[in-house]
Design a protein around this motif. Sequence first.
Motif, mmCIF file in Angstrom:
data_model
loop_
_atom_site.group_PDB
_atom_site.id
_atom_site.type_symbol
_atom_site.label_atom_id
_atom_site.label_comp_id
_atom_site.label_asym_id
_atom_site.label_seq_id
_atom_site.Cartn_x
_atom_site.Cartn_y
_atom_site.Cartn_z
ATOM 1 N N ARG A 666 19.887 -2.089 -31.001
ATOM 2 C CA ARG A 666 19.042 -2.391 -32.152
ATOM 3 C C ARG A 666 18.028 -3.491 -31.857
ATOM 4 N N ASP A 667 18.354 -4.417 -30.951
ATOM 5 C CA ASP A 667 17.412 -5.500 -30.655
ATOM 6 C C ASP A 667 16.459 -5.168 -29.513
ATOM 7 N N ASP A 668 16.483 -3.913 -29.036
ATOM 8 C CA ASP A 668 15.564 -3.479 -27.983
ATOM 9 C C ASP A 668 14.244 -3.055 -28.626
ATOM 10 N N ILE A 669 13.183 -3.800 -28.400
ATOM 11 C CA ILE A 669 11.903 -3.536 -29.067
ATOM 12 C C ILE A 669 11.236 -2.263 -28.551
ATOM 13 N N ASN A 670 11.715 -1.724 -27.440
ATOM 14 C CA ASN A 670 11.116 -0.516 -26.881
ATOM 15 C C ASN A 670 11.668 0.760 -27.508
ATOM 16 N N VAL A 671 12.705 0.657 -28.324
ATOM 17 C CA VAL A 671 13.295 1.830 -28.972
ATOM 18 C C VAL A 671 12.537 2.123 -30.260
ATOM 19 N N LEU A 672 12.069 3.367 -30.413
ATOM 20 C CA LEU A 672 11.377 3.753 -31.640
ATOM 21 C C LEU A 672 12.318 3.624 -32.827
ATOM 22 N N ARG A 673 11.762 3.225 -33.969
ATOM 23 C CA ARG A 673 12.592 3.044 -35.155
ATOM 24 C C ARG A 673 11.752 3.240 -36.411
ATOM 25 N N THR A 674 12.419 3.500 -37.507
ATOM 26 C CA THR A 674 11.734 3.607 -38.790
ATOM 27 C C THR A 674 11.556 2.214 -39.379
ATOM 28 N N ASP A 675 10.786 2.129 -40.449
ATOM 29 C CA ASP A 675 10.616 0.862 -41.161
ATOM 30 C C ASP A 675 11.735 0.676 -42.172
ATOM 31 N N GLU A 676 12.120 -0.568 -42.415
ATOM 32 C CA GLU A 676 12.964 -0.819 -43.576
ATOM 33 C C GLU A 676 12.095 -0.651 -44.821
#
Length: 731
Positions: A666-676
């Motif tokens: 979760r703290d890897d900034i290179n992993v794509l993620r949705t917005d809260e």
Amino acid sequence: MKKTLLALSIAILFNPIVAIAEDTTDDVNNKSIEHMQILSHGDKLRTESGSATLLTELELEKHEYDDIHRILASVPGVNIREEDGFGLRPNIGFRGVTPERSKKITILEDGVLIGPAPYSAPAAYYFPVTTRMTAVEVFKGPSAIKHGPQTVAGTLNLVTRSIPTHNEGGLDLSLGTEGYAKAHAYFGETHDNIGTLFEAVHIEADGFKDLDGGGNTGFEKNDFLAKVNYLIDGKKYDQIIELKLSYADEVSNETYLGLTEDDFNTNPYRRYAATQPAKMDTKHTQIMFTHNLNSDNLNVTTRLYRNDYERAWRKLNGLTNTTASLSEILENPKNENNIAQYQVISGQIDSNRGIGETNLNLIMGTNDRSYVSQGIQVNADFTVKLFDLQHDISVGVRLHEDEIDRSHFEEIYEMKDGSALKTIQPAYDATQNIESTKALSIYLEDSITIDNLTVSAGLRSEYMDMHYNDKVKTDDWQDKTTSILLPGLSGFYKLSENSGLLAGVYQGFSPSSPKQGPEVEVEKSINYEFGGRYNKDNTKLELVSFFNDYDNLKASCSQSTGCNDDQEYDGGRATVYGLEAQLQQSYSINSHIDVPLSLVYTYTQSEFKEEFVSEYEPWGHVLPGYEIPDLAEHQTTLNIGLDANNWQFNLSVRYVGEMLSSAGERDDINVLRTDESAIFDISASYELGDYGRIYGKVDNLTDEATIVSHKPYGVRPGKPRLMSIGYKYQF
């Protein structure tokens, strides 16, 4: 915002509220053959073991939602990945299972499997129109073993309107922004032991996407229902014989293609020119015959059913003369190998790029599919006394078969002057195959009460005979059988008249499809839950912790996840655990004003236990400790109402934390993620006495635009602010 909502959630957790919506129609529901289980309400403590939630018609009417995603936000333990904003193609999971096309939960309508092919191809491309449902039931925990084949997570049962015992009818008309319109009408009566019900729904919208070159991005849905029953009043047994017929169709101008992040930041509701031809066309029919026999200590329901579903979805599959996938192009549009492809998709350049340049035409795939799902099932509940102990026994048998017939073909379009135009090249076949399953399932559950303790032991058996064959490659076929026994044990201990503890353990199961070879294992897990309930006066509370231990986590790769095949992949050992809370409190300011308040909170954590490399793109190279995609750590829904005389006001605040779009830390900034996101919905209504009532609603009041998904291809937004006003009349 995140810290504020979490603090509010924790504060309310220590000020208990209701677990489940109160049912004001117990007399009707207790006779309803559409429900799978009747839950006790009011001031009485619920003593069934296992997690179960019932949303009644009264609760469903508060916000007049058409989107099952928004409805299920009021149920704990539900994880959702939005896609089109209207909930046309729901992605629903329970307790951390992949929400992908809702394929890991068992979906029922009136107690019968409603997915197009629940065993052979469980992806729920068809989903019933929720606005005509009068209740929604969600079962998780050990109770899930009653409702397979998917038992790793739980069951969703959608309850249609029962035939009324007296003349009853209603009309619901609504208009809103973005071309939204709804017309819903029903009428039913019972006369001389013969009952009838007729219901019709039409919903449409122009859509909220801005299509390059112009065009409709909305949908039209029609749904028709007819029921006829005959009541037989006997001295010892009462009987109901019922015939249900339904028809539904949909035309939606939807696409699998999203946006690049830069384009999303410029206009989150843009749609590229390459999606102009996109169109989904579906038709669904159902026939169901039901016989119910009941007495004081016996209830037997037999259902004979058949569902037929046809769909054709024309959408962009890729580009000619390139090895880059649509996902790769939109994730890295500035890469020198992707620039031209992105410019064609977005209509900036023509696909026929001139002398010396490779043409990049559009490949449009029309995924024609037809489905059949049919069978007969018998469910019985009865009580017997053995060894001076009362046994409440439930037993069920279902003989089921389903089939998916894929007749996919592709056509070549060209991009010219910002328009996607069909070329003269003939269509050619793509996927041409059939998958089918014949299944026999049996379950048995015995609940015994000894003083303050109720213990339930259950066992489910599934036997599946599966077949796959390619209609073109005659040597590409497979027959296989799968059988499994799934035990479950649960209990409820009554601490007092107002409180009790529950616990349970059961084995979850998800079958592999007929096409998958022996190297692809079935999904299995051992699932645990522990919690408690409190019920006193207007205060109700349920807290349940869960732990799902997967022996083999499985994922399927299809176009809805950004793949062009239908392959399944093994993920090995994994765990998902968390906490569910559902609470409700009603405050009376004076004799005329009430303030109902409820809160649902879900905390979820997940973890892969093994290192592996998968061709399934959302996983890739997985290391132990990586989180499973599409799971929010925190989710909260807060509902506050104000009821005074003839008017009612409701505010819903839904917070969903960020979700990883692929396996990772979760703290890897290179992993794509949705917005809260924090979405505010409001609704209000005013009773006109004998003349019905008027209502208004605003979804996404603050018009928040957030990334809700990176699947299937590219970034996707949620629904923007939509407003509507309606009139409802019932007699």
